[in-house]
Design an enzyme around this catalytic site. Structure first.
Site, PDB file in Angstrom:
ATOM      1  N   LEU A  80     -14.115  -4.174   0.648  1.00  0.00           N
ATOM      2  CA  LEU A  80     -13.396  -4.055  -0.525  1.00  0.00           C
ATOM      3  C   LEU A  80     -12.972  -2.948  -1.342  1.00  0.00           C
ATOM      4  CD1 LEU A  80     -15.361  -7.388  -1.919  1.00  0.00           C
ATOM      5  CD2 LEU A  80     -13.503  -7.518  -0.193  1.00  0.00           C
ATOM      6  N   TYR A 149       1.004   2.184  -2.470  1.00  0.00           N
ATOM      7  CA  TYR A 149      -0.228   1.318  -2.322  1.00  0.00           C
ATOM      8  C   TYR A 149       0.090   0.496  -1.029  1.00  0.00           C
ATOM      9  CZ  TYR A 149      -3.716  -2.333  -3.585  1.00  0.00           C
ATOM     10  OH  TYR A 149      -4.605  -3.316  -3.766  1.00  0.00           O
TER      11      TYR A 149
END
Length: 334
Positions: A80, A149
């Site tokens: 994560l 991103y």
């Protein structure tokens, strides 16, 4: 949680990278309930009360020694970390590449050395595809990100695939929609629902980029965590799956639903110029994950919003956000 899933995770040594964040705060308790042995890694958790008793490595993602030690003896790694936020990645793509994507590539080499066999990686279903050519967007849709991103998330996906082919890593990439729910920080610059609720509850105007007709797919974090647990024990042939609700909602529709749940009306909307990194619509095709993992989103839209609002009211983060704003204002006057 289904009994078979609990049985298959019982006793598994699981390392959660980024356990102190929003998703980690929801994932770690679910893993513990399933009988897994959970180890957290990352910065100090924002909400330690959410986490089960477990060992913790307080370290940065780039700390190779700490990471190598934490990986020892682990069966499953939940990745994560390395996500920054889209705005920061756009402002400094080179730094985001070094600190997040490159660090993830180094992580994979450390996993190989430690003998880790399984990984679940949360990618970005909202950015890796770019401008949609068909809707809902399936996994075989072309990947042409229009943001740094999205490019960096896709780079990590490709390196995961490389490790799978070369070293047998059983990696599952979940291209997630926009998650929302308890423990999401409304002041971080990511998470439109938490941010919107915080502004409405604080009596602040709502800022909207563009005309509010941008459409997004939203997924409650409980359903996200359920899919992650299933992915951790998945033995099928697919390595990339979309993870979303499969339902598109415009930002204006989200504002209306939030006001309905909060019992408010007449939001003060401030429209800002649209951003070049925002695609006009993103809705994910989730038929593959439904079939392969036996997963389906179970949290109703308004039900999920109510739970999120209840947590925001009770957590104290709204007051913390006001303190941060006052501190920024004072620094600006110094």
């Amino acid at each position: 949680m289904e009994r078979d899933l609990v049985g298959r995770l019982a006793g598994a040594e699981c390392l959660v990278l980024g356990a102190g964040g929003f998703i980690g705060a929801n994932l770690c308790p679910a893993l513990a309930r399933a009988g897994a042995v959970v180890h957290g890694f990352g910065r100090a958790p924002a909400h330690p009360e959410a986490l089960p008793p477990m060992p913790w490595t307080d370290a940065e993602f780039q700390d190779r020694a700490a990471l190598a030690e934490a990986l020892g003896g682990k069966d499953v790694v939940f990745h994560l970390l390395g996500g920054s936020i889209p705005d920061l990645a756009e402002r400094d793509p080179a730094e985001d590449l070094r600190g997040n994507a490159a660090a993830s590539v180094e992580l994979l080499e450390l996993c190989r050395a430690a003998g880790v066999k399984r990984m679940v990686f949360i990618s970005s279903g909202g950015t890796v595809y770019g401008m949609p050519r068909r809707l809902p967007i399936p996994e075989d849709h072309p990947t042409d990100p229009i943001s740094a991103y999205g490019i960096h998330k896709l780079l990590v996906e490709k390196h995961l695939g490389l490790q799978a082919r070369r070293n047998g890593l059983q990696a599952v990439v979940l291209r997630a929609a926009n998650p929302y729910g308890p423990y999401q920080n409304p002041h971080r610059g990511q998470g439109v629902i938490a941010a919107l609720m915080a502004r409405r509850l604080s009596g602040q105007p709502v800022e909207i980029w563009g005309d509010g007709r941008v459409v997004r797919d939203f997924l409650h974090v409980d359903d996200m965590v359920d899919a992650m647990l299933r992915a951790a024990v998945y033995a099928g042939p697919h390595r990339v799956m979309n993870l979303g609700s499969g339902i598109g909602r415009s930002i204006l529709e989200v504002v209306a639903a939030v006001d309905q749940v909060l019992g408010l009306e007449g939001a003060d909307l401030v429209f800002r110029p649209g951003r070049a990194v925002d695609v006009p619509v993103n809705v994910l095709d989730v038929s593959l994950i439904r079939r392969e993992l036996g997963w389906t989103p179970r949290t109703g839209w308004l039900e999920g919003l109510r739970g999120t609002a209840d947590w925001l009211r009770q957590s104290g983060v709204l007051g913390a956000g006001r303190q941060d704003e006052r501190a920024r204002a004072l620094r600006g006057c110094a």
